[in-house]
Motif scaffolding. Structure first.
Motif, mmCIF file in Angstrom:
data_model
loop_
_atom_site.group_PDB
_atom_site.id
_atom_site.type_symbol
_atom_site.label_atom_id
_atom_site.label_comp_id
_atom_site.label_asym_id
_atom_site.label_seq_id
_atom_site.Cartn_x
_atom_site.Cartn_y
_atom_site.Cartn_z
ATOM 1 N N TYR A 183 -0.001 8.199 -9.066
ATOM 2 C CA TYR A 183 1.155 7.739 -8.293
ATOM 3 C C TYR A 183 1.448 6.280 -8.592
ATOM 4 O O TYR A 183 0.533 5.474 -8.736
ATOM 5 C CB TYR A 183 0.913 7.883 -6.780
ATOM 6 C CG TYR A 183 0.770 9.311 -6.343
ATOM 7 C CD1 TYR A 183 1.896 10.113 -6.158
ATOM 8 C CD2 TYR A 183 -0.481 9.876 -6.134
ATOM 9 C CE1 TYR A 183 1.770 11.437 -5.772
ATOM 10 C CE2 TYR A 183 -0.610 11.196 -5.744
ATOM 11 C CZ TYR A 183 0.519 11.970 -5.568
ATOM 12 O OH TYR A 183 0.390 13.283 -5.203
ATOM 13 N N LEU B 76 3.511 3.509 -6.587
ATOM 14 C CA LEU B 76 4.142 3.255 -5.296
ATOM 15 C C LEU B 76 4.744 1.856 -5.332
ATOM 16 O O LEU B 76 4.050 0.888 -5.629
ATOM 17 C CB LEU B 76 3.100 3.379 -4.181
ATOM 18 C CG LEU B 76 2.281 4.677 -4.217
ATOM 19 C CD1 LEU B 76 1.229 4.671 -3.123
ATOM 20 C CD2 LEU B 76 3.187 5.891 -4.109
ATOM 21 N N GLN C 200 14.285 2.236 -8.408
ATOM 22 C CA GLN C 200 12.972 2.895 -8.460
ATOM 23 C C GLN C 200 13.002 4.060 -9.446
ATOM 24 O O GLN C 200 12.089 4.231 -10.253
ATOM 25 C CB GLN C 200 12.550 3.377 -7.080
ATOM 26 C CG GLN C 200 11.174 4.019 -7.067
ATOM 27 C CD GLN C 200 10.733 4.429 -5.678
ATOM 28 O OE1 GLN C 200 11.378 4.131 -4.675
ATOM 29 N NE2 GLN C 200 9.621 5.130 -5.605
ATOM 30 N N LEU D 142 10.779 4.461 -12.955
ATOM 31 C CA LEU D 142 9.985 5.649 -13.298
ATOM 32 C C LEU D 142 10.439 6.224 -14.638
ATOM 33 O O LEU D 142 9.610 6.582 -15.481
ATOM 34 C CB LEU D 142 10.092 6.697 -12.195
ATOM 35 C CG LEU D 142 9.455 6.310 -10.859
ATOM 36 C CD1 LEU D 142 9.883 7.271 -9.762
ATOM 37 C CD2 LEU D 142 7.945 6.242 -10.970
ATOM 38 N N SER E 278 5.774 9.389 -7.489
ATOM 39 C CA SER E 278 6.082 8.241 -6.650
ATOM 40 C C SER E 278 6.450 8.775 -5.266
ATOM 41 O O SER E 278 6.478 9.986 -5.056
ATOM 42 C CB SER E 278 7.232 7.419 -7.239
ATOM 43 O OG SER E 278 7.292 6.145 -6.651
#
Length: 116
Positions: free
Chosen positions: A38, A40, A49, A53, A63
């Motif tokens: 993950y 975060l 975001q 990714l 995430s």
């Protein structure tokens, strides 16, 4: 959450800095992106975001998106996401979790944690 116009360039700084720091941290711990369970991040902007990714080549499922639940709480965002994963039983021993935090777009940090 109140959001005003402005902040031009902050999204690119988010991508650039978190990409570079993620690579540096993974090198320092002798791991690669494929090892990350993950990532975060500070919840400033959902689209940014997603772009981070995508830039890193990490599936969105690796995430946590809590924008509608908690909004943006600054540096606490990744910690709350980590708590959500733990409460949901989604963390396994050995998982590598990266916490990416930013302070007002001027400071950046990535921390690697391994679940025990």
């Amino acid at each position: 959450m109140f959001r005003r116009e402005g902040g031009e360039g902050l999204g690119e700084a988010f991508i650039t800095n978190f990409t570079a720091l993620t690579e540096q941290v993974l090198t320092a711990v002798g791991r690669g992106l494929a090892d990350v369970a993950y990532l975060l991040v500070t919840h400033g902007n959902r689209n940014t975001q997603v772009k981070l990714l995508d830039t890193l080549g990490l599936p969105h499922e690796r995430s946590v998106f809590n924008y509608e639940v908690e909004g943006h709480l600054g540096g606490a965002d990744p910690l709350l996401a980590l708590e959500d994963l733990e409460r949901a039983g989604r963390l396994e021993s050995g998982d590598l979790v990266l916490l990416a935090t930013a302070g007002s777009g001027f400071t950046w940090g990535v921390t690697a944690l391994q679940v025990v």
